[in-house]
Enzyme design. Structure first.
Site, PDB file in Angstrom:
ATOM      1  N   HIS A  61       4.058  44.308 -72.476  1.00 56.11           N
ATOM      2  CA  HIS A  61       3.470  43.927 -73.768  1.00 56.11           C
ATOM      3  C   HIS A  61       3.710  45.010 -74.815  1.00 56.11           C
ATOM      4  CE1 HIS A  61       1.359  40.214 -72.668  1.00 56.11           C
ATOM      5  NE2 HIS A  61       1.349  40.757 -71.462  1.00 56.11           N
ATOM      6  N   CYS A  97       6.413  38.595 -71.693  1.00 57.88           N
ATOM      7  CA  CYS A  97       5.657  38.284 -70.480  1.00 57.88           C
ATOM      8  C   CYS A  97       5.825  36.811 -70.095  1.00 57.88           C
ATOM      9  CB  CYS A  97       4.194  38.697 -70.648  1.00 57.88           C
ATOM     10  SG  CYS A  97       3.437  39.036 -69.056  1.00 57.88           S
ATOM     11  N   GLU A 124       3.309  44.831 -77.894  1.00 54.37           N
ATOM     12  CA  GLU A 124       2.334  44.793 -78.987  1.00 54.37           C
ATOM     13  C   GLU A 124       1.139  45.710 -78.713  1.00 54.37           C
ATOM     14  OE1 GLU A 124       3.047  42.512 -76.834  1.00 54.37           O
ATOM     15  OE2 GLU A 124       1.406  41.134 -76.383  1.00 54.37           O
TER      16      GLU A 124
HETATM   17  N1  GLN Z   1       0.610  38.319 -69.547  1.00 53.67           N
HETATM   18  C1  GLN Z   1       1.281  37.248 -69.242  1.00 53.67           C
HETATM   19  O1  GLN Z   1       1.902  36.611 -70.087  1.00 53.67           O
HETATM   20  C2  GLN Z   1       1.198  36.797 -67.807  1.00 53.67           C
HETATM   21  C3  GLN Z   1       2.196  35.707 -67.445  1.00 53.67           C
HETATM   22  C4  GLN Z   1       1.846  35.007 -66.139  1.00 53.67           C
HETATM   23  N2  GLN Z   1       0.601  34.324 -66.285  1.00 53.67           N
HETATM   24  C5  GLN Z   1       1.799  36.012 -65.005  1.00 53.67           C
HETATM   25  O2  GLN Z   1       0.762  36.302 -64.484  1.00 53.67           O
HETATM   26  O3  GLN Z   1       2.819  36.513 -64.614  1.00 53.67           O
END
Ligand code: GLN
Length: 239
Positions: free
Chosen positions: A180, A91, A182
């Site tokens: 994600h 992410c 995880e």
């Molecule tokens: N879950 C995250 O790592 C989000 C990454 C970043 N803050 C976004 O909104 O794209």
């Protein structure tokens, strides 16, 4: 116990503030691989001293464009490339890779939160065991997205809304997942995401990399700032 198997297989997680970061550490340990989480803004020396095989850049609440956006230290890219360290960005971690290696991250037109289907575009690297066109439900939580990849990188999966869901540069050993892995709520997401760790990166044979109680693990856990004086080291997570 095989201390030698542990020695060369530390997975270091650089924490950029996601509420799921420690879950990544735990998931890796549940593979019987030693993992440790330190701040994403740690000095280069703190990283190189740990001599990791794999570095995972966690998610985080920031935008890579924000004034104080946390980032890996100067010299990080040169270090991982010279040592052959594998880097997996999750992410925000993916967005850091894209932005700092010459690509472009922008606010997405369709922000993605919650369950999302992704489709495999390249049947290699991260998704070597998947057919092109294979679909998978994953968990997304992002507003920004990769709009232009750095030279040499390729998209290996996209979301059903067309945003980049996974990318890689196998020659340079950089990988990124916009979702994600995880979070295991999405069936199968975990399995395919960690293919890179299980098959390509760690190359541990079953049971041989078990790190619990290994000299290296105990030394690191016992000496770092993550083990305050007088307190026992981090609890061990059992698989
Ligand atoms: N879950 C995250 O790592 C989000 C990454 C970043 N803050 C976004 O909104 O794209």
């Amino acid at each position: 116990m095989e201390p030698r198997a542990v020695k060369s297989n530390l997975v270091l997680i650089l924490d950029y503030g996601s509420q799921y970061t420690h879950l990544i550490t735990r998931r890796i340990r549940s593979l019987s691989v030693f993992s440790l989480c330190i701040s994403g803004t740690s000095s280069l020396k703190s990283i190189t001293d740990l001599d990791p095989t794999v570095i995972i850049l966690s998610g985080g609440p920031h935008s890579v464009h924000a004034a104080n956006a946390p980032c890996f230290p100067t010299g990080f890219v040169e270090y991982v490339e010279s040592k052959g360290v594998y880097v997996l960005g999750i992410c925000y971690g993916l967005q850091l890779i894209v932005e700092r290696l010459g690509g472009e991250v922008r606010v997405g037109e369709e922000q993605e939160y919650g369950r999302m289907e992704i489709e495999v575009e390249k049947s290699c690297g991260l998704f070597a065991n998947k057919e092109v066109g294979a679909r998978q439900v994953v968990w997304m939580s992002h507003g920004d997205e990769a709009k232009k990849l750095p030279d040499g990188f390729e998209v290996v999966a996209r979301s059903q809304q067309g945003s980049v869901a996974a990318l890689e540069n196998r020659a340079r050993r950089f990988y990124g997942l916009q979702y994600h892995p995880e979070l295991m709520e999405a069936p199968g997401a975990w399995k395919i995401a960690w293919a890179v760790l299980r098959r390509k990166v760690i190359k541990l044979t079953a049971g041989r990399g078990h790190w619990l109680g290994s000299a290296r693990a105990l030394t690191i856990l016992g000496k770092g700032p993550w083990a305050p004086a007088g307190l026992p080291p981090l609890p061990f997570f059992s698989p």
